[in-house]
Write a protein that holds these residues in place. Sequence first.
Motif, PDB file in Angstrom:
ATOM      1  N   ARG A 270      17.450   6.742 -39.244  1.00 11.55           N
ATOM      2  CA  ARG A 270      16.443   6.270 -38.284  1.00 11.55           C
ATOM      3  C   ARG A 270      17.143   6.144 -36.931  1.00 11.55           C
ATOM      4  N   PRO A 271      16.394   6.266 -35.835  1.00 15.93           N
ATOM      5  CA  PRO A 271      17.049   6.269 -34.524  1.00 15.93           C
ATOM      6  C   PRO A 271      17.565   4.891 -34.153  1.00 15.93           C
ATOM      7  N   ILE A 272      18.477   4.893 -33.206  1.00 14.98           N
ATOM      8  CA  ILE A 272      18.983   3.627 -32.688  1.00 14.98           C
ATOM      9  C   ILE A 272      17.815   2.865 -32.068  1.00 14.98           C
ATOM     10  N   TYR A 273      17.824   1.538 -32.195  1.00 13.05           N
ATOM     11  CA  TYR A 273      16.680   0.732 -31.774  1.00 13.05           C
ATOM     12  C   TYR A 273      16.308   1.004 -30.323  1.00 13.05           C
ATOM     13  N   SER A 274      17.284   0.910 -29.425  1.00 11.73           N
ATOM     14  CA  SER A 274      16.956   1.166 -28.029  1.00 11.73           C
ATOM     15  C   SER A 274      18.069   1.952 -27.352  1.00 11.73           C
ATOM     16  N   TYR A 275      17.722   3.147 -26.950  1.00 11.49           N
ATOM     17  CA  TYR A 275      18.690   3.978 -26.253  1.00 11.49           C
ATOM     18  C   TYR A 275      19.025   3.353 -24.901  1.00 11.49           C
ATOM     19  N   ALA A 276      18.001   2.822 -24.247  1.00 11.12           N
ATOM     20  CA  ALA A 276      18.207   2.263 -22.905  1.00 11.12           C
ATOM     21  C   ALA A 276      19.167   1.086 -22.939  1.00 11.12           C
ATOM     22  N   LEU A 277      19.051   0.271 -23.993  1.00  6.49           N
ATOM     23  CA  LEU A 277      19.942  -0.874 -24.117  1.00  6.49           C
ATOM     24  C   LEU A 277      21.389  -0.391 -24.269  1.00  6.49           C
ATOM     25  N   GLY A 278      21.536   0.699 -24.992  1.00  5.95           N
ATOM     26  CA  GLY A 278      22.872   1.278 -25.159  1.00  5.95           C
ATOM     27  C   GLY A 278      23.446   1.728 -23.830  1.00  5.95           C
ATOM     28  N   VAL A 279      22.596   2.316 -23.007  1.00  3.79           N
ATOM     29  CA  VAL A 279      23.058   2.771 -21.690  1.00  3.79           C
ATOM     30  C   VAL A 279      23.406   1.566 -20.827  1.00  3.79           C
ATOM     31  N   LEU A 280      22.572   0.534 -20.889  1.00  7.13           N
ATOM     32  CA  LEU A 280      22.848  -0.677 -20.105  1.00  7.13           C
ATOM     33  C   LEU A 280      24.183  -1.279 -20.528  1.00  7.13           C
ATOM     34  N   ALA A 281      24.403  -1.359 -21.843  1.00  6.14           N
ATOM     35  CA  ALA A 281      25.654  -1.935 -22.339  1.00  6.14           C
ATOM     36  C   ALA A 281      26.844  -1.117 -21.871  1.00  6.14           C
ATOM     37  N   PHE A 282      26.657   0.187 -21.818  1.00  8.46           N
ATOM     38  CA  PHE A 282      27.755   1.054 -21.367  1.00  8.46           C
ATOM     39  C   PHE A 282      28.174   0.711 -19.946  1.00  8.46           C
TER      40      PHE A 282
ATOM     41  N   VAL B  66      32.391 -14.466 -18.970  1.00  6.27           N
ATOM     42  CA  VAL B  66      31.047 -14.921 -19.306  1.00  6.27           C
ATOM     43  C   VAL B  66      30.055 -13.770 -19.163  1.00  6.27           C
ATOM     44  N   ALA B  67      30.213 -12.992 -18.088  1.00  6.89           N
ATOM     45  CA  ALA B  67      29.288 -11.870 -17.881  1.00  6.89           C
ATOM     46  C   ALA B  67      29.347 -10.889 -19.044  1.00  6.89           C
ATOM     47  N   MET B  68      30.502 -10.825 -19.723  1.00  6.65           N
ATOM     48  CA  MET B  68      30.639  -9.894 -20.838  1.00  6.65           C
ATOM     49  C   MET B  68      29.635 -10.160 -21.952  1.00  6.65           C
ATOM     50  N   LEU B  69      29.040 -11.355 -21.946  1.00  2.46           N
ATOM     51  CA  LEU B  69      28.052 -11.638 -22.975  1.00  2.46           C
ATOM     52  C   LEU B  69      26.885 -10.656 -22.883  1.00  2.46           C
ATOM     53  N   VAL B  70      26.620 -10.123 -21.685  1.00  5.60           N
ATOM     54  CA  VAL B  70      25.501  -9.182 -21.543  1.00  5.60           C
ATOM     55  C   VAL B  70      25.733  -7.929 -22.394  1.00  5.60           C
ATOM     56  N   PRO B  71      26.806  -7.170 -22.148  1.00  9.72           N
ATOM     57  CA  PRO B  71      26.985  -5.997 -22.999  1.00  9.72           C
ATOM     58  C   PRO B  71      27.241  -6.342 -24.462  1.00  9.72           C
ATOM     59  N   VAL B  72      27.917  -7.441 -24.722  1.00  6.36           N
ATOM     60  CA  VAL B  72      28.248  -7.750 -26.115  1.00  6.36           C
ATOM     61  C   VAL B  72      26.984  -8.111 -26.889  1.00  6.36           C
ATOM     62  N   TRP B  73      26.206  -9.045 -26.365  1.00  2.81           N
ATOM     63  CA  TRP B  73      24.997  -9.429 -27.081  1.00  2.81           C
ATOM     64  C   TRP B  73      23.967  -8.302 -27.072  1.00  2.81           C
ATOM     65  N   GLY B  74      23.882  -7.599 -25.926  1.00  2.16           N
ATOM     66  CA  GLY B  74      22.952  -6.470 -25.859  1.00  2.16           C
ATOM     67  C   GLY B  74      23.307  -5.422 -26.897  1.00  2.16           C
ATOM     68  N   GLY B  75      24.583  -5.061 -26.929  1.00  4.47           N
ATOM     69  CA  GLY B  75      25.030  -4.041 -27.868  1.00  4.47           C
ATOM     70  C   GLY B  75      24.807  -4.477 -29.302  1.00  4.47           C
ATOM     71  N   SER B  76      25.230  -5.706 -29.619  1.00  8.23           N
ATOM     72  CA  SER B  76      25.105  -6.168 -31.002  1.00  8.23           C
ATOM     73  C   SER B  76      23.640  -6.222 -31.419  1.00  8.23           C
ATOM     74  N   ALA B  77      22.791  -6.722 -30.517  1.00  5.58           N
ATOM     75  CA  ALA B  77      21.368  -6.802 -30.844  1.00  5.58           C
ATOM     76  C   ALA B  77      20.836  -5.409 -31.172  1.00  5.58           C
ATOM     77  N   ASN B  78      21.296  -4.448 -30.403  1.00  4.23           N
ATOM     78  CA  ASN B  78      20.846  -3.083 -30.606  1.00  4.23           C
ATOM     79  C   ASN B  78      21.198  -2.586 -32.015  1.00  4.23           C
TER      80      ASN B  78
END
Lengths: 492, 325
Positions: free
Chosen positions: A254-266, A299-311
């Motif tokens: 099945r596809p990754i939940y959100s491609y856009a979130l992956g790009v944001l995390a990148f 602290v800002a790293m929580l954005v990619p970390v939580w975003g990525g993990s949620a994905n």
Amino acid sequence: MGLPTLWRRNPESTGRVAKIQHPLGSALAGPAQSHADDRALASVFVAYTASATFWLIFATAVGLLLAFKFGAPDFWAAKYLTFGRLRPIHTNDTFYGFASIALVGLAYYVAARSCGTSLYSTALAWAGLALFNIAAIAGTIALDLGYNWGDLEYREWPWPIRLIFLAALLVTGWNLIATVARRSADDIYLSNWYTIGGVLWTCIIAIVAVLPWYQYGLGQVAISGYYMHNAVGMWFTPLALGVFYYAIPKILSRPIYSYALGVLAFWTNLLFYPLLGAHHFLFSPLPWWLQTVAIVFSVAMLVPVWGGSANYLLTMRGHQHDMIHSYPLMFIFVGVIGYLVGSTQGTVEAFRSMQAIWHFSNFTVGHSHLTMYGFVSFAVWGGIYALLPLATGKSPGRLGIALHFWMALVGSFIYVISLSVGGTVQGMDWVDGKPFIQSVVDMQPYYVWRGVGGLLMFLSHVVFAWNVWRMTRGQAGNAASPILPPVGEVAA
Amino acid sequence: MNKLLAIAGGALGIYIVIVLLVAVIPAIELSQAPAGPGVTALTPLQDEGRQVYAANGCGYCHTQQVRPLDEDKPFGRPSAPGDFAFQTPELLGSERTGPDLTNVGNSKPSDVWQYIHLYDPRAVEPESIMPNFKFLFDVVPVVPPGETAVPVPEAFAPKNGKVIPTLQAKALVSYLLSLKQSPIPGFSTAVAMGTATAATPPAATPAPAPTGYAYDAAKGQSLFTANCAACHQASGQGIPGAFPSLIGNTAVDDADPTLHIQTVLHGAHGVVVGGVKYNSAMPPFSGQLSDTDIADIVNFERSAWGNHAKPVNAADVAAIRAKGN
């Protein structure tokens, strides 16, 4: 809508992308691929995995010996076996022998498969493997002979050896980019963003770390802070995340939940991560602003970390049941949790009030094992168990994977918990102003538990080696495919 | 192709800019930080010792940076940028399995102690988990002229032969003894270097303890463990030939405390104790310990291990301190 919408980026592009990037890979691959290419790719993947397995066993055997020495400091204290020479051998060989080689092998496989093409150059891949191994062998010998570049963590190898490693990176980067350039689709699958980014960034890291002109006294401290952290977070992290982005959709069909979130995390990872290195030197004489920037971006790293993990977790949602059937998925699940917990812990550790207790204590050692082991190593293993059988057509036995999984999980759990608790006790002893030796005495029981955890971890690696043997030399087709059937097609 | 170029090129370009800003440019600037007052380059021998230190990974268990935190006060004043001018490669370290060594040349100034400790850390610190560095020593049947044997306690010494340091050990110890923070003008160094209790009042505090006979025994013992036990041993017996026993010692177990207090305040060198001349140095503690601390330690020594000498109080210490060396 049925199958082939899998990895498309947006619904409009279905027809164009989906055909090429179908997760079942080679079956629908473009004309660029032949059986000979398949075999070449498989042998590259196998060779990298075998090499990495050797380094894993060697480096963690050394690690186990080191753990033992904390209880028996006079055991094997001779020149070439002294603690201070073996310790960097353990760290460098797990980093640059095991994890790096394994992740590059996976990156090649993922690049070729997700682009539906063959490797740009098999010869380059072999050359890279040779260079990685030469660097690790030479580095190990140099450290044991006492050629240690100033105990500067993770860059202890003498500089000529680090140049060999850089050459291996350059070869890898060139080969990966050229492979992705051969894709027939317009889109580049997310995994390749991460792996190509990781290799390119690490080339810069290696260059910055080796040039001498700005590395005098405190200047070098600034580079050490930058290096220690970037070598981990801009190399192992993106490559391991690249494995997640490919292997999770692949296993679950099945596809990754959100491609856009992956790009944001990148992009957020790229913007935030490099700034947090100095948090290893809080309270040091480094400029206060540099340390504060490091805290803010931790602290800002929580954005990619939580975003990525949620994905990843949302992609797995509703498949808890499948995990029981798929150990590769279990490995990856632990890896995702390791990423989430380890990185979040890193953020908490970065606060000055926390550092005052934990810095310099064994808590830090626990943290690095939570991330390098709980996250990176589990990602590597999950990737290998999911993908290597597809390349070779051979699977390890279920019992073998299960043994590896449970011993590694329980072992690392004991390891991390004992050092986290012990490190806190140690730090509190210091804060309470007890004589220093008290902190040494108080750590003893935790060192013993660390050894117990370490032993389980090491044994699990021996089982892993056996599993790799079965996936490469064993009988063909002796187990089910690691790929689960897509939802809806499972027999009720 | 364009997409690939955008992603790879963009990621690379952004990264290079960030790295220049947060690593390379600050490093260029910091590399030029001038040496602090009194900070000098190492001698060739000390520099060789520094390399022995790095080669054998001492830096994985020992830090060389003092943070501006109370808990770090035992190790000295907070490190300043000027302290690192001649330190390449840097040895700040990241773990304190063992204590910080920034000031070990001040707190353990005796080369004999350093040799014994390197030969076998357990010989001076029974609870130590530091590995022995016997490979930095030779065991010889006869001590060659010009060499001095290391007085390793019998239980730890080789059965046959004498222990002498190799060149590497000599270089290493000369490096360790060079590790002394230079005083920064205006910065109080009276904070306890080598003391266990960071919160001790500075030496100038008026002496409390009016009765003169009550003393904080627990604190006295803890201060002794942190400052004195390394040489005189927790048992008080010292190490024969290197550090004198304090049991029944004429300076300690004596009605007149003057010599006892003087020794602790100003250190000693070349004293004859019990017919043995001691060539290793006893460090002075007047700079690090307050009068109350010294009174506590002295009282502990005067009453422990079967010693029975008249207790002292902080005022006694203050009086002897006032007389100067």
